[in-house]
Design an enzyme around this catalytic site. Structure first.
Site, PDB file in Angstrom:
ATOM      1  N   HIS A  11       0.716  -1.163  -0.222  1.00  0.00           N
ATOM      2  CA  HIS A  11       0.080   0.008  -0.046  1.00  0.00           C
ATOM      3  C   HIS A  11       0.836   1.178   0.039  1.00  0.00           C
ATOM      4  CE1 HIS A  11      -4.182  -1.119   0.396  1.00  0.00           C
ATOM      5  NE2 HIS A  11      -3.780  -1.935   0.871  1.00  0.00           N
TER       6      HIS A  11
ATOM      7  N   ASN B  82       2.447   2.131  -3.356  1.00  0.00           N
ATOM      8  CA  ASN B  82       1.425   2.483  -4.363  1.00  0.00           C
ATOM      9  C   ASN B  82       1.141   3.816  -4.243  1.00  0.00           C
ATOM     10  OD1 ASN B  82       1.062   0.014  -5.449  1.00  0.00           O
ATOM     11  ND2 ASN B  82      -0.435  -0.640  -4.404  1.00  0.00           N
ATOM     12  N   ARG B  83       1.563   4.544  -3.243  1.00  0.00           N
ATOM     13  CA  ARG B  83       1.392   6.165  -2.982  1.00  0.00           C
ATOM     14  C   ARG B  83       2.711   6.533  -3.408  1.00  0.00           C
ATOM     15  NH1 ARG B  83      -1.217   3.881   1.397  1.00  0.00           N
ATOM     16  NH2 ARG B  83       0.506   4.379   2.983  1.00  0.00           N
TER      17      ARG B  83
ATOM     18  N   GLU C 146       1.389   6.712  10.599  1.00  0.00           N
ATOM     19  CA  GLU C 146       0.809   5.490  11.110  1.00  0.00           C
ATOM     20  C   GLU C 146       0.252   5.800  12.535  1.00  0.00           C
ATOM     21  OE1 GLU C 146       3.403   2.155  10.370  1.00  0.00           O
ATOM     22  OE2 GLU C 146       3.457   2.768   8.137  1.00  0.00           O
TER      23      GLU C 146
END
Length: 167
Positions: free
Chosen positions: A48, A51-52, A60
């Site tokens: 994830h 993908n950014r 977080e």
């Protein structure tokens, strides 16, 4: 502005939320709430992140989201289900305590002036849980989803990648 986005697992919620955030900001914030439960989960989280692109600030925080200073930013909160799981587990699966703590933390968090895009799962639309803990969590999730949706300015349900405006 609070935009609540809900749907089933792998319905396209996150992709839609990311697109919405990028329409609102050149440098949005991705607020991830998941604990790392095992190596498979850790790999999924890493994927994830990869993908950014560099436009995104990644934060977080498992539970205490209200301590974050995010005023005047666009924030994608991913996701309520994993965030709520942390309250549920930490309260020894006590639904009432977990719900009360999550509501209190959520209310403190949304006092900030920001664009907030919230992702959550509609787990109650799936298979009926076969365990007591699963049924308790489905109830907890449903009640928290209602709580958030009532406070949202906009609500969208994602089905098979298609956004349906609810509010």
């Amino acid at each position: 502005m609070i935009h609540y986005i809900s749907g089933g697992q792998r319905s396209g919620k996150t992709n839609y939320a990311v697109q919405q955030a990028q329409l609102l900001s050149e440098h949005p914030v991705y607020l991830a709430t998941s604990r790392i439960w095992d190596e498979d989960h850790k790999a999924r989280i890493l994927l994830h992140k990869q993908n950014r692109d560099t436009r995104w600030e990644n934060i977080e925080e498992e539970k205490n989201i209200s301590k974050l200073q995010l005023a005047n930013k666009t924030v994608v909160l991913d996701c309520i289900t994993l965030w709520l799981t942390n309250f549920f587990v930490d309260n020894n699966y006590d639904v009432d305590k977990a719900l009360a703590e999550a509501k209190q933390e959520f209310d403190a968090f949304i006092q900030q002036n920001f664009n907030l895009i919230i992702i959550s799962n509609e787990i109650g639309m799936g298979v009926h849980a076969s365990t007591e803990g699963g049924r308790k969590f489905a109830d907890l999730q449903g009640w928290m989803n209602q709580y958030i949706a009532q406070r949202a300015d906009k609500a969208t349900l994602i089905i098979s990648g298609i956004p349906l405006t609810l509010k």
